[in-house]
Scaffold this active site. Structure first.
Site, PDB file in Angstrom:
ATOM      1  N   LYS A 179       0.606   4.676   7.162  1.00  0.00           N
ATOM      2  CA  LYS A 179       0.003   5.494   6.109  1.00  0.00           C
ATOM      3  C   LYS A 179       0.468   6.943   6.269  1.00  0.00           C
ATOM      4  O   LYS A 179       0.990   7.346   7.303  1.00  0.00           O
ATOM      5  CB  LYS A 179      -1.525   5.455   6.177  1.00  0.00           C
ATOM      6  CG  LYS A 179      -2.137   4.086   5.892  1.00  0.00           C
ATOM      7  CD  LYS A 179      -1.988   3.704   4.440  1.00  0.00           C
ATOM      8  CE  LYS A 179      -2.638   2.362   4.143  1.00  0.00           C
ATOM      9  NZ  LYS A 179      -1.919   1.238   4.757  1.00  0.00           N
ATOM     10  N   SER A 214       0.801  -1.224   0.000  1.00  0.00           N
ATOM     11  CA  SER A 214       0.000   0.000   0.000  1.00  0.00           C
ATOM     12  C   SER A 214       0.834   1.275   0.000  1.00  0.00           C
ATOM     13  O   SER A 214       0.298   2.357  -0.230  1.00  0.00           O
ATOM     14  CB  SER A 214      -0.948   0.019   1.207  1.00  0.00           C
ATOM     15  OG  SER A 214      -0.225   0.097   2.425  1.00  0.00           O
TER      16      SER A 214
END
Length: 234
Positions: A193, A155
């Site tokens: 993230k 990701s």
């Protein structure tokens, strides 16, 4: 490694795709796994996406594709793009450091706890294993307390963070807007993230267009550290 619920969901989706040719609804998944809300299913699917087991097909309702099963790890891997921000990367063979052997004497090093793999679905507290450590050149660390985590999933590939990398994290409960952080969601799900604040909301932004940015209320996200470096073995 998948959590028990992620494994159950992946096998359930795969079974329904084989039998009916269409993935089950969120209600069917919720009932099959005995969960109380669809948000739990969303977190499980996101975790499976990040680890490369599931793929959402665009412009189609209930469209999920099982890209691999647990015993098929490695199928379908793609070469990542690495544009934009690049973390500090120490490249080479760190097998000695990872097994507890010292780095060369002329390389000043510090020992950090290596907690395990980070991917959606696992809180940092559950990863803590004080028996595993990694030796890291002191020059790439600042002040404060640090720890290391293994990356699982793709990701964050567009900022040069690849599956299997070891990230170095400065423990902190705050971070600047735009920093790459370890975020704990709903006290149960930890993920790496980019942090974006939008008014009273917090957005956790992946660096891979295959994944969605997730937005939460401020009371649902706790910062557990910020990225300061990365180590990669070949």
């Amino acid at each position: 490694m998948l959590t028990r619920k992620q494994h159950e969901l992946l096998l359930f989706i795969n079974k329904r795709l084989i039998e009916a040719g269409v993935s089950p609804s969120f209600d069917e998944m919720k009932e099959a796994l005995g969960l109380k809300s669809k948000s739990g299913i969303h977190r499980l699917i996101t975790g499976l996406e990040e680890r490369g087991f599931l793929k959402r097909l665009p412009h189609r309702a209930r469209a999920l594709e099982v890209t691999k099963l647990p015993e098929q790890v490695g199928i379908g891997a793609k070469a990542p793009a690495t544009t934009g921000f690049q973390p500090n990367v120490i490249r080479g063979d760190f097998s000695g450091a990872l097994s507890g052997q010292a780095l060369p004497k002329d390389a000043e090093a510090v020992q950090l706890p290596l907690y395990g793999k980070i991917a959606a679905g696992t809180p940092i507290e559950a990863l803590r294993d004080h028996s595993n450590h990694i030796e890291v050149p002191a020059a790439i660390l600042g002040c404060g307390e640090h720890y290391a985590l293994e990356i699982e999933g793709d990701s964050m590939v567009n900022v040069g963070i690849l599956d299997g990398d070891t990230v170095l994290i400065e423990r902190s409960d705050t971070a600047d807007n735009g920093a790459i952080v370890v975020a704990l969601i709903d006290n149960s799900e930890a993920t790496l993230k980019r942090l974006r604040r939008k008014g009273d909301s917090i957005a956790l932004e992946p660096a891979n267009p295959a994944y969605e940015t997730r937005i939460f209320g401020p009371d649902r996200v706790r910062i557990q550290g910020r990225l300061v470096g990365l180590m990669r073995r070949y």
